[in-house]
Write a protein that holds these residues in place. Sequence first.
Motif, mmCIF file in Angstrom:
data_model
loop_
_atom_site.group_PDB
_atom_site.id
_atom_site.type_symbol
_atom_site.label_atom_id
_atom_site.label_comp_id
_atom_site.label_asym_id
_atom_site.label_seq_id
_atom_site.Cartn_x
_atom_site.Cartn_y
_atom_site.Cartn_z
ATOM 1 N N LYS A 1 9.113 -0.954 0.758
ATOM 2 C CA LYS A 1 9.156 -1.588 1.998
ATOM 3 C C LYS A 1 7.640 -1.898 2.582
ATOM 4 O O LYS A 1 6.862 -1.031 2.431
ATOM 5 C CB LYS A 1 9.671 -0.660 3.078
ATOM 6 N N VAL A 2 7.327 -3.060 2.809
ATOM 7 C CA VAL A 2 6.091 -3.436 3.169
ATOM 8 C C VAL A 2 6.076 -3.954 4.552
ATOM 9 O O VAL A 2 6.661 -4.831 4.915
ATOM 10 C CB VAL A 2 5.448 -4.354 2.215
ATOM 11 N N LEU A 3 5.395 -3.571 5.444
ATOM 12 C CA LEU A 3 5.082 -3.689 6.855
ATOM 13 C C LEU A 3 3.449 -4.386 7.068
ATOM 14 O O LEU A 3 2.534 -3.234 6.627
ATOM 15 C CB LEU A 3 5.262 -2.602 7.758
ATOM 16 N N THR A 4 3.535 -5.355 7.344
ATOM 17 C CA THR A 4 1.863 -6.008 7.432
ATOM 18 C C THR A 4 1.795 -6.386 9.012
ATOM 19 O O THR A 4 2.675 -6.891 9.770
ATOM 20 C CB THR A 4 1.496 -7.109 6.467
ATOM 21 N N TRP A 5 0.646 -6.172 9.511
ATOM 22 C CA TRP A 5 0.300 -6.759 10.777
ATOM 23 C C TRP A 5 -1.288 -6.821 11.066
ATOM 24 O O TRP A 5 -1.913 -6.179 10.352
ATOM 25 C CB TRP A 5 0.949 -6.043 11.972
ATOM 26 N N SER A 6 -1.570 -7.582 12.156
ATOM 27 C CA SER A 6 -2.988 -7.836 12.524
ATOM 28 C C SER A 6 -3.351 -7.153 13.854
ATOM 29 O O SER A 6 -2.271 -7.618 14.565
ATOM 30 C CB SER A 6 -3.617 -9.104 12.344
ATOM 31 N N ASP A 7 -4.198 -6.561 14.163
ATOM 32 C CA ASP A 7 -4.574 -5.980 15.545
ATOM 33 C C ASP A 7 -5.930 -5.799 15.664
ATOM 34 O O ASP A 7 -6.595 -5.135 14.787
ATOM 35 C CB ASP A 7 -3.660 -4.784 15.897
ATOM 36 N N ARG A 8 -6.705 -6.323 16.747
ATOM 37 C CA ARG A 8 -8.032 -5.951 16.977
ATOM 38 C C ARG A 8 -8.970 -6.421 15.787
ATOM 39 O O ARG A 8 -9.843 -5.506 15.558
ATOM 40 C CB ARG A 8 -8.073 -4.694 17.435
ATOM 41 N N GLY A 9 -8.665 -7.450 15.130
ATOM 42 C CA GLY A 9 -9.577 -7.706 14.253
ATOM 43 C C GLY A 9 -9.504 -7.314 12.549
ATOM 44 O O GLY A 9 -10.215 -7.408 11.807
ATOM 45 N N LEU A 10 -8.424 -6.220 12.615
ATOM 46 C CA LEU A 10 -7.954 -5.869 11.335
ATOM 47 C C LEU A 10 -6.546 -6.140 11.163
ATOM 48 O O LEU A 10 -5.615 -6.510 11.794
ATOM 49 C CB LEU A 10 -8.250 -4.182 11.257
ATOM 50 N N ASP B 1 -9.437 -8.977 9.354
ATOM 51 C CA ASP B 1 -8.194 -9.806 9.441
ATOM 52 C C ASP B 1 -8.965 -11.360 9.197
ATOM 53 O O ASP B 1 -8.322 -12.447 8.659
ATOM 54 C CB ASP B 1 -7.656 -9.954 10.650
ATOM 55 N N SER B 2 -10.360 -11.462 8.654
ATOM 56 C CA SER B 2 -10.933 -12.356 8.043
ATOM 57 C C SER B 2 -10.710 -12.569 6.831
ATOM 58 O O SER B 2 -10.971 -13.711 5.949
ATOM 59 C CB SER B 2 -12.461 -12.704 8.615
ATOM 60 N N VAL B 3 -10.262 -11.448 6.081
ATOM 61 C CA VAL B 3 -10.215 -11.484 4.508
ATOM 62 C C VAL B 3 -8.461 -11.557 4.020
ATOM 63 O O VAL B 3 -8.187 -12.238 3.515
ATOM 64 C CB VAL B 3 -10.678 -10.111 4.153
ATOM 65 N N ALA B 4 -7.595 -11.150 5.273
ATOM 66 C CA ALA B 4 -6.350 -10.978 4.844
ATOM 67 C C ALA B 4 -5.520 -11.079 6.082
ATOM 68 O O ALA B 4 -5.857 -10.715 7.238
ATOM 69 C CB ALA B 4 -5.633 -9.993 4.269
ATOM 70 N N ARG B 5 -4.511 -11.998 6.305
ATOM 71 C CA ARG B 5 -3.515 -12.236 7.274
ATOM 72 C C ARG B 5 -2.092 -12.233 6.927
ATOM 73 O O ARG B 5 -1.784 -12.526 5.807
ATOM 74 C CB ARG B 5 -3.609 -13.671 7.929
ATOM 75 N N PRO B 6 -1.494 -11.120 7.851
ATOM 76 C CA PRO B 6 0.071 -11.095 7.375
ATOM 77 C C PRO B 6 0.797 -12.359 7.498
ATOM 78 O O PRO B 6 0.335 -13.387 8.092
ATOM 79 C CB PRO B 6 0.513 -10.049 8.348
ATOM 80 N N SER B 7 1.774 -12.480 6.335
ATOM 81 C CA SER B 7 2.671 -13.622 6.364
ATOM 82 C C SER B 7 3.687 -13.401 5.488
ATOM 83 O O SER B 7 4.021 -12.465 4.907
ATOM 84 C CB SER B 7 1.820 -14.845 5.880
ATOM 85 N N SER C 1 -14.510 -0.636 11.095
ATOM 86 C CA SER C 1 -14.338 0.523 11.352
ATOM 87 C C SER C 1 -13.023 1.097 11.155
ATOM 88 O O SER C 1 -11.847 0.501 11.629
ATOM 89 C CB SER C 1 -14.771 1.010 13.026
ATOM 90 N N VAL C 2 -12.766 2.223 10.673
ATOM 91 C CA VAL C 2 -11.563 2.923 10.139
ATOM 92 C C VAL C 2 -11.473 4.114 10.993
ATOM 93 O O VAL C 2 -12.581 5.103 10.833
ATOM 94 C CB VAL C 2 -11.465 3.356 8.655
#
Length: 149
Positions: free
Chosen positions: A105-114, A78-84, A28-29
């Motif tokens: 500038k690239v900010l990545t993070w995971s939250d609530r399955g996304l 987040d099952s497809v991509a994880r920040p690292s 869901s977006v």
Amino acid sequence: MRGQLPLETESADPQQISSWFMNKVNFSVKLPNYQESSGQEKLYTLEGARLVGYQEDYAAYVAYKMKDRPISLVITSDSVARPSGGEEIQARGLTFHYNAIDGLKVLTWSDRGLTYALVSDLEERGQQSCIVCHEGTKDRDLLEPLKPH
């Protein structure tokens, strides 16, 4: 980010963009519209969205502009991509990863399955781009750790 892929839908309405992604991605977006609901001056504009292929799946790509500068938001499961990689920054229980790549500038993070990637050429770490979702004063504690010290 560089406008090489055309948008598949154009709208400044977050609800319309969120609805467009229904049945196109397996998550869901839900794009917020904080400034409109708070009555604050709008600091950015939502331009539109498209699907982008990523690791044999689709990700949601959302295009914004702030002061005529593009901001790209990419969302996937987040099952497809994880920040690292990059610099890790802790804020409000989340781990952000900051990288500077080819002047962006690239900010990545995971939250609530996304998993999210926010890309801009804005100053410092690009944390100004975070206001597309977190503009209110209640979110200052989230944005403050993203500023360089």
